[in-house]
Design a protein around this motif. Structure first.
Motif, mmCIF file in Angstrom:
data_model
loop_
_atom_site.group_PDB
_atom_site.id
_atom_site.type_symbol
_atom_site.label_atom_id
_atom_site.label_comp_id
_atom_site.label_asym_id
_atom_site.label_seq_id
_atom_site.Cartn_x
_atom_site.Cartn_y
_atom_site.Cartn_z
ATOM 1 N N ILE A 9 -8.695 3.345 -0.716
ATOM 2 C CA ILE A 9 -7.581 2.421 -0.689
ATOM 3 C C ILE A 9 -6.179 2.672 -0.170
ATOM 4 O O ILE A 9 -5.227 1.895 -0.187
ATOM 5 N N ARG B 16 0.113 6.256 -9.043
ATOM 6 C CA ARG B 16 -0.108 5.004 -9.899
ATOM 7 C C ARG B 16 -1.460 4.323 -9.708
ATOM 8 O O ARG B 16 -2.034 3.841 -10.759
ATOM 9 N N CYS B 17 -1.942 4.050 -8.595
ATOM 10 C CA CYS B 17 -3.452 3.766 -8.298
ATOM 11 C C CYS B 17 -4.521 4.510 -8.985
ATOM 12 O O CYS B 17 -5.341 3.894 -9.561
ATOM 13 N N VAL C 202 -7.676 13.868 3.183
ATOM 14 C CA VAL C 202 -8.240 14.941 2.234
ATOM 15 C C VAL C 202 -9.714 14.575 1.898
ATOM 16 O O VAL C 202 -10.565 15.529 1.500
ATOM 17 N N SER D 52 -3.079 3.779 2.381
ATOM 18 C CA SER D 52 -2.482 3.032 3.415
ATOM 19 C C SER D 52 -3.299 3.579 4.751
ATOM 20 O O SER D 52 -3.476 4.708 4.718
ATOM 21 N N ALA E 226 -10.129 -0.093 2.405
ATOM 22 C CA ALA E 226 -9.732 -1.437 1.609
ATOM 23 C C ALA E 226 -8.281 -1.948 1.525
ATOM 24 O O ALA E 226 -7.783 -1.689 0.372
ATOM 25 N N PRO E 227 -7.796 -2.433 2.393
ATOM 26 C CA PRO E 227 -6.396 -2.619 2.608
ATOM 27 C C PRO E 227 -6.138 -4.120 1.657
ATOM 28 O O PRO E 227 -7.069 -4.664 1.404
ATOM 29 N N GLY E 228 -4.929 -4.262 1.139
ATOM 30 C CA GLY E 228 -4.639 -5.531 0.480
ATOM 31 C C GLY E 228 -5.306 -6.005 -0.577
ATOM 32 O O GLY E 228 -5.618 -7.340 -0.634
ATOM 33 N N LEU E 229 -5.703 -5.364 -1.395
ATOM 34 C CA LEU E 229 -6.432 -5.609 -2.306
ATOM 35 C C LEU E 229 -6.136 -6.574 -3.590
ATOM 36 O O LEU E 229 -6.509 -7.538 -4.001
ATOM 37 N N PRO E 230 -4.541 -6.452 -4.021
ATOM 38 C CA PRO E 230 -4.036 -7.303 -4.979
ATOM 39 C C PRO E 230 -4.254 -8.794 -4.496
ATOM 40 O O PRO E 230 -4.554 -9.645 -5.157
ATOM 41 N N PRO F 37 -2.848 8.935 0.876
ATOM 42 C CA PRO F 37 -2.681 8.586 2.201
ATOM 43 C C PRO F 37 -2.582 9.945 3.359
ATOM 44 O O PRO F 37 -1.583 9.948 3.891
ATOM 45 N N ALA F 38 -3.377 10.727 3.213
ATOM 46 C CA ALA F 38 -3.665 12.092 3.975
ATOM 47 C C ALA F 38 -4.910 12.439 4.156
ATOM 48 O O ALA F 38 -5.762 12.156 3.425
ATOM 49 N N GLY G 218 -6.777 11.746 -6.239
ATOM 50 C CA GLY G 218 -5.122 11.432 -6.333
ATOM 51 C C GLY G 218 -5.034 10.714 -7.495
ATOM 52 O O GLY G 218 -5.747 9.872 -8.099
ATOM 53 N N THR H 122 -5.080 -3.828 -7.909
ATOM 54 C CA THR H 122 -5.738 -2.842 -6.624
ATOM 55 C C THR H 122 -7.013 -2.072 -7.236
ATOM 56 O O THR H 122 -8.199 -2.188 -6.551
ATOM 57 N N ARG I 4 -0.844 18.827 -8.446
ATOM 58 C CA ARG I 4 0.205 19.773 -8.913
ATOM 59 C C ARG I 4 -0.274 20.057 -10.492
ATOM 60 O O ARG I 4 -1.022 19.171 -11.067
ATOM 61 N N THR J 182 -7.194 7.621 -2.966
ATOM 62 C CA THR J 182 -5.816 6.954 -3.108
ATOM 63 C C THR J 182 -4.906 7.765 -2.309
ATOM 64 O O THR J 182 -3.586 7.450 -2.185
HETATM 65 P P1 NAP Z 1 1.527 7.300 -5.627
HETATM 66 O O1 NAP Z 1 1.821 6.708 -6.781
HETATM 67 O O2 NAP Z 1 2.554 7.743 -4.315
HETATM 68 O O3 NAP Z 1 0.256 8.278 -5.332
HETATM 69 C C1 NAP Z 1 -0.200 9.081 -4.446
HETATM 70 C C2 NAP Z 1 -0.894 10.319 -4.636
HETATM 71 O O4 NAP Z 1 -1.208 10.763 -3.607
HETATM 72 C C3 NAP Z 1 -0.082 11.085 -5.329
HETATM 73 O O5 NAP Z 1 -1.002 11.626 -6.581
HETATM 74 C C4 NAP Z 1 0.346 12.289 -4.596
HETATM 75 O O6 NAP Z 1 0.634 13.706 -5.118
HETATM 76 C C5 NAP Z 1 -0.774 12.419 -3.530
HETATM 77 N N1 NAP Z 1 -0.713 12.908 -2.225
HETATM 78 C C6 NAP Z 1 0.257 12.561 -1.299
HETATM 79 N N2 NAP Z 1 0.038 12.973 -0.362
HETATM 80 C C7 NAP Z 1 -0.714 14.113 -0.529
HETATM 81 C C8 NAP Z 1 -1.218 14.929 0.109
HETATM 82 N N3 NAP Z 1 -0.829 15.148 1.345
HETATM 83 N N4 NAP Z 1 -2.001 15.923 -0.383
HETATM 84 C C9 NAP Z 1 -2.535 15.748 -1.504
HETATM 85 N N5 NAP Z 1 -2.017 14.971 -2.271
HETATM 86 C C10 NAP Z 1 -1.237 14.015 -1.765
HETATM 87 O O7 NAP Z 1 0.797 5.953 -4.647
HETATM 88 P P2 NAP Z 1 -0.073 4.795 -5.361
HETATM 89 O O8 NAP Z 1 0.926 3.574 -5.350
HETATM 90 O O9 NAP Z 1 -1.099 5.281 -6.100
HETATM 91 O O10 NAP Z 1 -0.643 4.291 -3.718
HETATM 92 C C11 NAP Z 1 -1.675 5.055 -3.234
HETATM 93 C C12 NAP Z 1 -2.110 4.558 -1.870
HETATM 94 O O11 NAP Z 1 -2.573 3.303 -1.774
HETATM 95 C C13 NAP Z 1 -0.726 4.457 -1.051
HETATM 96 O O12 NAP Z 1 -0.955 4.898 0.378
HETATM 97 C C14 NAP Z 1 -0.319 2.995 -0.990
HETATM 98 O O13 NAP Z 1 0.051 2.598 -0.020
HETATM 99 C C15 NAP Z 1 -1.939 2.252 -1.134
HETATM 100 N N6 NAP Z 1 -2.156 1.077 -1.826
HETATM 101 C C16 NAP Z 1 -3.052 0.417 -1.231
HETATM 102 C C17 NAP Z 1 -3.196 -0.888 -1.798
HETATM 103 C C18 NAP Z 1 -4.517 -1.554 -1.403
HETATM 104 O O14 NAP Z 1 -4.607 -2.785 -1.561
HETATM 105 N N7 NAP Z 1 -5.337 -0.851 -0.708
HETATM 106 C C19 NAP Z 1 -2.392 -1.404 -2.980
HETATM 107 C C20 NAP Z 1 -1.531 -0.375 -3.376
HETATM 108 C C21 NAP Z 1 -1.383 0.796 -2.786
HETATM 109 P P3 NAP Z 1 2.092 14.338 -5.417
HETATM 110 O O15 NAP Z 1 2.214 13.441 -6.798
HETATM 111 O O16 NAP Z 1 1.594 15.440 -5.896
HETATM 112 O O17 NAP Z 1 2.707 13.993 -4.486
#
Ligand code: NAP
Length: 294
Positions: free
Chosen positions: A241, A163-164, A223, A243, A263-267, A220-221, A160, A135, A185, A218
């Motif tokens: 990226i 993980r990503c 920001v 959702s 940019a959805p579905g990157l992998p 999904p809110a 953010g 991603t 945090r 990264t």
């Molecule tokens: P993740 O590990 O859950 O990270 C999300 C981050 O967003 C966390 O640091 C979280 O903070 C923060 N966050 C969530 N809601 C928030 C808010 N209201 N205000 C402030 N910070 C907020 O998720 P991830 O795996 O990195 O994935 C991130 C996003 O990318 C997801 O939406 C996922 O579905 C999407 N994604 C897209 C692709 C693609 O191909 N485009 C691939 C993979 C994932 P806290 O830790 O403080 O909660």
């Protein structure tokens, strides 16, 4: 004990590689509504899903399972040949192991009403962690295609620190960018600093927005707000990226003339083979645990 027939119904390029990899593991793999050019000839192609689906010990569905409501996500299959999910569910046996990524609440309801059990791959932490790397690479490649300067020497912001976000920050820093990473945090802000990146509270982004050449969202809110966008350089590039609908106010970005891309579905797009092999590594232990042998 289950039979060794695995069906793959629909899916993008990574599902072709997944099929090839499972066939190489000794399974009998049947591809339905899936015919990508790179899929190994050892994978059987079913012209009609009814010829294979009822006989599958395991069935692998796409990620996301459906698009456009309840239409199977099957980009390699002509739309006019039919993709309504209901017709497939009629053919799935109650004991079939069903795996797929991203079941909407509506789809969960339909599976429940048919007493079909499934595993949602999107809920598995190891898959999310492994997918963060393709991603991040895909997101950086997209940004590079739109930027008029190099990543090296640029000022970047990763919004953010999940993980990503972490995978992106590591990649950008390795490429020579000065990276700011946002989080909400305190312990994460401390961790960001310890990595040598510049920490910033997500709600404070508007104060530093003028610094960045490229922003990766990264979260999904909402920001990347109008207040943030108004402070940004108009030549900056945003890759979002998160959702759908992402974390960026795209209407405001367009009004200001800032290039912003969801940019959805990157992998599956950036590294379909890697993404297919990641899926194989996640799926094999699940099949084994559920008694499926090759
Ligand atoms: P993740 O590990 O859950 O990270 C999300 C981050 O967003 C966390 O640091 C979280 O903070 C923060 N966050 C969530 N809601 C928030 C808010 N209201 N205000 C402030 N910070 C907020 O998720 P991830 O795996 O990195 O994935 C991130 C996003 O990318 C997801 O939406 C996922 O579905 C999407 N994604 C897209 C692709 C693609 O191909 N485009 C691939 C993979 C994932 P806290 O830790 O403080 O909660």
């Amino acid at each position: 004990m289950k039979n060794k027939i695995i069906g793959i119904l629909g899916g993008d390029a990574r599902y072709g590689y997944l099929g090839s990899a499972l066939a190489a593991e000794g399974f009998e793999v049947w591809a339905m509504l899936l015919d990508p050019p790179d899929m190994d000839p050892t994978v059987h192609r079913a012209e009609d899903f009814r010829d294979a689906l009822p006989f599958c010990g395991a069935l692998i569905l796409p990620t996301p399972v459906c698009k456009d409501g309840l239409m199977l996500n099957a980009p390699f299959w002509p739309r006019e040949r039919g993709r309504e999910i209901g017709q497939f569910l009629e053919e799935i046996g109650k004991s079939t192991i069903v795996l797929g990524g991203g079941f909407s609440p509506e789809l969960r309801g339909i599976f429940g009403s048919k007493e079909l059990r499934f595993t949602d791959l999107m809920e598995l932490e190891p898959l999310a962690v492994a997918n963060a790397v393709p991603t991040a690479e895909g997101a950086v490649a997209l940004a590079m295609a739109q930027m008029n300067i190099t990543i090296s020497g640029s000022n970047s912001c990763v919004v953010g620190c999940g993980r990503c976000g972490r995978a992106l920050a590591r990649l950008l820093a390795a490429m020579g960018s000065r990276v700011t990473v946002t989080a909400r945090r305190p312990e994460q802000l401390g961790w960001i600093e310890a990595q040598g990146w510049r920490p910033l509270e997500t709600v404070e982004m508007h104060r530093e927005a003028h610094r960045w050449d490229v922003v990766f969202c990264t979260i999904p809110a909402p920001v990347v707000t109008p207040a943030v966008l108004e402070g940004m350089n108009r030549e900056a590039v945003i890759i979002d990226i998160a959702s759908a609908p992402g974390g960026t106010d795209f209407t405001c970005a367009a009004k200001l003339g800032i290039k912003a891309t969801l940019a959805p579905g990157l992998p599956g797009k950036a590294a379909p083979k890697t993404a297919g092999l990641i899926l194989r590594d996640i799926i094999l232990p699940i099949l084994e645990e559920r008694g499926m042998t090759r």
